[in-house]
Design an enzyme around this catalytic site. Structure first.
Site, PDB file in Angstrom:
ATOM      1  N   GLY A   1       0.686  -1.109   0.006  1.00  0.00           N
ATOM      2  CA  GLY A   1       0.165   0.024  -0.141  1.00  0.00           C
ATOM      3  C   GLY A   1       0.738   1.083  -0.071  1.00  0.00           C
TER       4      GLY A   1
ATOM      5  N   THR B   1      -3.822   5.672  13.597  1.00  0.00           N
ATOM      6  CA  THR B   1      -4.016   7.108  13.035  1.00  0.00           C
ATOM      7  C   THR B   1      -4.660   8.092  14.190  1.00  0.00           C
ATOM      8  OG1 THR B   1      -5.730   7.918  11.408  1.00  0.00           O
ATOM      9  CG2 THR B   1      -6.358   6.101  12.634  1.00  0.00           C
TER      10      THR B   1
ATOM     11  N   GLU C   1      -7.162   9.892  13.918  1.00  0.00           N
ATOM     12  CA  GLU C   1      -8.604   9.764  13.724  1.00  0.00           C
ATOM     13  C   GLU C   1      -9.309   9.160  15.057  1.00  0.00           C
ATOM     14  OE1 GLU C   1     -10.418   9.159  10.052  1.00  0.00           O
ATOM     15  OE2 GLU C   1      -8.861  10.031   8.984  1.00  0.00           O
TER      16      GLU C   1
ATOM     17  N   TYR D   1     -14.464   3.935   9.953  1.00  0.00           N
ATOM     18  CA  TYR D   1     -13.097   3.398   9.893  1.00  0.00           C
ATOM     19  C   TYR D   1     -12.302   4.048  10.988  1.00  0.00           C
ATOM     20  CZ  TYR D   1      -8.173   4.907   9.031  1.00  0.00           C
ATOM     21  OH  TYR D   1      -6.652   4.861   9.171  1.00  0.00           O
TER      22      TYR D   1
HETATM   23  P1  NAD Z   1      -3.499   1.782   1.824  1.00  0.00           P
HETATM   24  O1  NAD Z   1      -5.005   1.482   1.836  1.00  0.00           O
HETATM   25  O2  NAD Z   1      -2.715   2.485   0.896  1.00  0.00           O
HETATM   26  O3  NAD Z   1      -2.895   0.401   1.902  1.00  0.00           O
HETATM   27  C1  NAD Z   1      -3.194  -0.691   2.786  1.00  0.00           C
HETATM   28  C2  NAD Z   1      -2.743  -1.909   2.255  1.00  0.00           C
HETATM   29  O4  NAD Z   1      -3.058  -3.079   3.163  1.00  0.00           O
HETATM   30  C3  NAD Z   1      -2.659  -2.239   0.863  1.00  0.00           C
HETATM   31  O5  NAD Z   1      -1.719  -2.558   0.048  1.00  0.00           O
HETATM   32  C4  NAD Z   1      -3.841  -3.355   0.796  1.00  0.00           C
HETATM   33  O6  NAD Z   1      -3.830  -4.390  -0.197  1.00  0.00           O
HETATM   34  C5  NAD Z   1      -3.715  -4.151   2.241  1.00  0.00           C
HETATM   35  N1  NAD Z   1      -4.483  -4.735   2.950  1.00  0.00           N
HETATM   36  C6  NAD Z   1      -5.960  -4.520   3.070  1.00  0.00           C
HETATM   37  N2  NAD Z   1      -6.480  -5.312   3.699  1.00  0.00           N
HETATM   38  C7  NAD Z   1      -5.716  -6.261   3.928  1.00  0.00           C
HETATM   39  C8  NAD Z   1      -6.019  -7.800   4.499  1.00  0.00           C
HETATM   40  N3  NAD Z   1      -7.167  -8.068   5.108  1.00  0.00           N
HETATM   41  N4  NAD Z   1      -4.691  -8.469   4.476  1.00  0.00           N
HETATM   42  C9  NAD Z   1      -3.652  -8.171   4.088  1.00  0.00           C
HETATM   43  N5  NAD Z   1      -3.289  -6.799   3.448  1.00  0.00           N
HETATM   44  C10 NAD Z   1      -4.422  -6.393   3.476  1.00  0.00           C
HETATM   45  O7  NAD Z   1      -3.189   2.300   3.452  1.00  0.00           O
HETATM   46  P2  NAD Z   1      -2.184   3.397   3.805  1.00  0.00           P
HETATM   47  O8  NAD Z   1      -2.701   4.866   3.725  1.00  0.00           O
HETATM   48  O9  NAD Z   1      -0.751   2.944   3.266  1.00  0.00           O
HETATM   49  O10 NAD Z   1      -2.164   3.318   5.468  1.00  0.00           O
HETATM   50  C11 NAD Z   1      -1.396   2.330   5.893  1.00  0.00           C
HETATM   51  C12 NAD Z   1      -1.714   2.156   7.435  1.00  0.00           C
HETATM   52  O11 NAD Z   1      -1.378   3.472   8.114  1.00  0.00           O
HETATM   53  C13 NAD Z   1      -3.178   1.959   7.889  1.00  0.00           C
HETATM   54  O12 NAD Z   1      -3.134   1.079   8.928  1.00  0.00           O
HETATM   55  C14 NAD Z   1      -3.603   3.125   7.982  1.00  0.00           C
HETATM   56  O13 NAD Z   1      -4.687   3.050   9.152  1.00  0.00           O
HETATM   57  C15 NAD Z   1      -2.598   3.885   8.609  1.00  0.00           C
HETATM   58  N6  NAD Z   1      -2.652   5.486   8.796  1.00  0.00           N
HETATM   59  C16 NAD Z   1      -2.719   5.801   7.318  1.00  0.00           C
HETATM   60  C17 NAD Z   1      -2.482   7.392   7.462  1.00  0.00           C
HETATM   61  C18 NAD Z   1      -2.824   7.968   5.856  1.00  0.00           C
HETATM   62  O14 NAD Z   1      -2.715   9.371   5.563  1.00  0.00           O
HETATM   63  N7  NAD Z   1      -2.729   7.432   4.789  1.00  0.00           N
HETATM   64  C19 NAD Z   1      -2.305   8.243   8.324  1.00  0.00           C
HETATM   65  C20 NAD Z   1      -2.173   7.512   9.437  1.00  0.00           C
HETATM   66  C21 NAD Z   1      -2.159   6.101   9.828  1.00  0.00           C
HETATM   67  O1  DAU Z   2      -5.528  11.481   9.679  1.00  0.00           O
HETATM   68  C1  DAU Z   2      -5.252  10.214   9.178  1.00  0.00           C
HETATM   69  C2  DAU Z   2      -6.057   9.726   8.040  1.00  0.00           C
HETATM   70  O2  DAU Z   2      -6.110  10.698   6.877  1.00  0.00           O
HETATM   71  C3  DAU Z   2      -5.863   8.172   7.781  1.00  0.00           C
HETATM   72  O3  DAU Z   2      -5.889   7.501   8.976  1.00  0.00           O
HETATM   73  C4  DAU Z   2      -6.778   7.903   6.759  1.00  0.00           C
HETATM   74  O4  DAU Z   2      -6.434   6.459   6.410  1.00  0.00           O
HETATM   75  C5  DAU Z   2      -6.597   8.556   5.414  1.00  0.00           C
HETATM   76  O5  DAU Z   2      -7.352   8.332   4.567  1.00  0.00           O
HETATM   77  C6  DAU Z   2      -6.938   9.962   5.948  1.00  0.00           C
HETATM   78  O6  DAU Z   2      -8.433  10.298   6.302  1.00  0.00           O
HETATM   79  P1  DAU Z   2      -8.981  11.680   5.697  1.00  0.00           P
HETATM   80  O7  DAU Z   2     -10.446  11.439   5.316  1.00  0.00           O
HETATM   81  O8  DAU Z   2      -8.632  12.911   6.612  1.00  0.00           O
HETATM   82  O9  DAU Z   2      -8.385  11.813   4.113  1.00  0.00           O
HETATM   83  P2  DAU Z   2      -8.988  12.004   2.895  1.00  0.00           P
HETATM   84  O10 DAU Z   2      -7.758  12.235   1.767  1.00  0.00           O
HETATM   85  O11 DAU Z   2     -10.122  11.191   2.407  1.00  0.00           O
HETATM   86  O12 DAU Z   2      -9.805  13.475   2.958  1.00  0.00           O
HETATM   87  C7  DAU Z   2      -9.080  14.822   3.328  1.00  0.00           C
HETATM   88  C8  DAU Z   2      -9.885  15.529   3.695  1.00  0.00           C
HETATM   89  O13 DAU Z   2     -10.366  16.132   2.469  1.00  0.00           O
HETATM   90  C9  DAU Z   2     -11.144  15.488   4.361  1.00  0.00           C
HETATM   91  O14 DAU Z   2     -11.485  16.636   5.047  1.00  0.00           O
HETATM   92  C10 DAU Z   2     -12.071  15.161   3.471  1.00  0.00           C
HETATM   93  C11 DAU Z   2     -12.038  16.033   2.177  1.00  0.00           C
HETATM   94  N1  DAU Z   2     -12.229  15.674   1.029  1.00  0.00           N
HETATM   95  C12 DAU Z   2     -11.533  14.136   0.579  1.00  0.00           C
HETATM   96  C13 DAU Z   2     -11.976  13.766  -0.596  1.00  0.00           C
HETATM   97  C14 DAU Z   2     -11.635  12.277  -0.995  1.00  0.00           C
HETATM   98  C15 DAU Z   2     -12.784  16.457  -0.304  1.00  0.00           C
HETATM   99  O15 DAU Z   2     -13.272  17.444   0.451  1.00  0.00           O
HETATM  100  N2  DAU Z   2     -12.998  16.003  -1.221  1.00  0.00           N
HETATM  101  C16 DAU Z   2     -12.583  14.534  -1.550  1.00  0.00           C
HETATM  102  O16 DAU Z   2     -13.110  14.201  -2.760  1.00  0.00           O
END
Ligand code: NAD
Ligand code: DAU
Length: 351
Positions: free
Chosen positions: A11, A132, A134, A157
């Protein structure tokens, strides 16, 4: 040799972490367990796929038999657990997938770690859970999330992530499993699936598609460059105190509308378009149900105890990010030509 199981390594964040660990620690074997859901992409891992200290296993973290086999076959001594369903909007339409992977999947891994590691009294073992900001809920105009801020998740989530955090702490308390949790703010950077705000909007601007801003665009997020998150994970993995929590954030708050304006202006320059062209694509759409207003992380503990702070200024990070998507159009095209475009077009009724 240390054997580290990284889950979700195909991911967004996981792939940056896998690349960092495989290249930096040639004395570690990195076993990447990923189900390759729509969000997992092996293209993200091309630069390490043939290295001898890297193993990829396609599979589900909820599969008890597989997880047990991996612990045995590879003598796993640490887990860095990132696999999750991660997109808030999808959790609103399909919460069951989130409970399954984020809660049951985490529990499956915890329980196997407990069984495998209890034999030698958990010596030199670590279950590191990536979570996260959140889980703490939503802030008003002032204040920050601290490590002891009470949990108050508000979306399916964040409820599933909060539940997984509680299970991690429960296994630490009840079974003495050595654990660490980090709670990070919003990440951005290369390889992020284009359903998340920043890559979605970059892609839509490139293709002259509407930019759907939820509500009035006044919600605030605290943005961190993904490689800085990976560096923080590396530091916490090696130097963090057992059974502690660390918050990771950028001290970098933006309202969505201001952030989008920066992206629009940067994209106009890069595409040699007249200033203001991309902003015309902004479309205010129905707000996300239960949309959290503001996230802001206080990562002082991580700075004071381990010396971590973000290395990149936001302006530099967003420029690098946009450049990456420009230079990797094939990466985006592969995703958009898959099932994702359909999901997106239906969501916003785009013809
Ligand atoms: P992502 O959605 O890009 O990637 C998730 C990965 O997990 C993918 O490769 C998917 O194939 C794999 N996956 C999903 N379900 C699975 C399962 N059942 N078994 C094995 N693999 C599985 O997510 P990301 O944005 O890289 O987030 C990674 C982690 O970090 C998550 O736990 C998320 O909650 C946390 N996180 C993300 C953010 C953010 O801003 N993206 C911020 C804080 C924390
Ligand atoms: O704070 C950490 C989290 O950030 C992670 O745990 C999550 O995995 C990650 O998806 C992210 O969550 P958000 O909901 O904050 O991210 P997203 O990119 O979906 O949205 C960011 C902000 O933008 C949120 O306030 C919603 C808004 N948004 C999002 C989308 C996709 C829009 O206004 N329009 C959009 O189309």
């Amino acid at each position: 040799m240390k054997n580290i199981l990284i889950t979700g390594g195909a991911g967004f964040i996981g792939s940056h972490l896998v690349k960092l660990f495989v290249k930096k620690y040639t004395n570690y074997r990195i076993i990447n367990l990923d189900k390759l859901t729509y969000a997992g992409n092996l293209q993200n891992l091309k630069s390490v796929e043939n290295l001898s200290n890297y193993v990829f296993i396609k599979g589900d973290i909820c599969d008890k038999v597989l997880v047990e086999k991996i612990f045995k076959d590879y003598s796993i001594d640490s887990v860095i657990h990132l696999a999750a369903e991660s997109h808030v909007d999808r959790s609103i339409t399909n919460p069951f997938d989130f409970a399954q992977t984020n809660v049951m999947g985490t529990l499956t891994l915890l329980n196997q770690a407990k069984i495998s590691w209890a034999i030698d009294g958990f010596k030199d073992k670590l279950f590191y859970h990536i979570s996260t900001d959140e889980v703490y809920g939503s802030l008003g105009k002032t204040g920050y999330f601290l490590e002891d801020t009470p949990y108050d998740p508000k979306s399916p989530y964040s409820a599933s992530k909060a539940s997984s955090d509680h299970f991690v702490r429960a296994y630490g308390n009840t079974f003495n499993l050595p654990t660490i949790i980090t709670n990070c703010s919003n990440n951005y950077g290369p390889n992020q699936f284009p359903e998340k705000l920043i890559p979605l909007f970059i892609n839509n601007i490139m293709n002259n598609k509407p930019l759907p801003i939820y509500g009035k665009g006044l919600n605030i997020r605290d943005w961190l460059y993904v490689k800085d998150h990976a560096i923080a994970i590396d530091l916490v993995f090696h130097k963090g105190k057992l059974n502690e929590t660390y918050n990771i954030g950028g001290f970098n708050e933006w309202t969505n509308i201001d952030l989008i304006k920066v992206i629009c202006a940067t994209m106009d320059k890069k595409l040699n378009r007249k200033t203001g062209t991309s902003e015309k694509l902004i479309t205010f759409v129905k707000d996300r149900a239960g949309h959290d207003m503001r996230y802001a992380i206080d990562s002082t503990k991580l700075f004071e105890e381990l010396g971590w702070k973000p290395s990149l200024q936001f302006e530099e990070g967003i420029e690098k990010t946009i450049d990456w998507y420009f230079n990797n159009k094939d990466w985006m095209d592969n995703i958009v030509n898959g099932d994702y475009q359909d999901y997106y077009d239906k969501q916003y009724n785009i013809k």
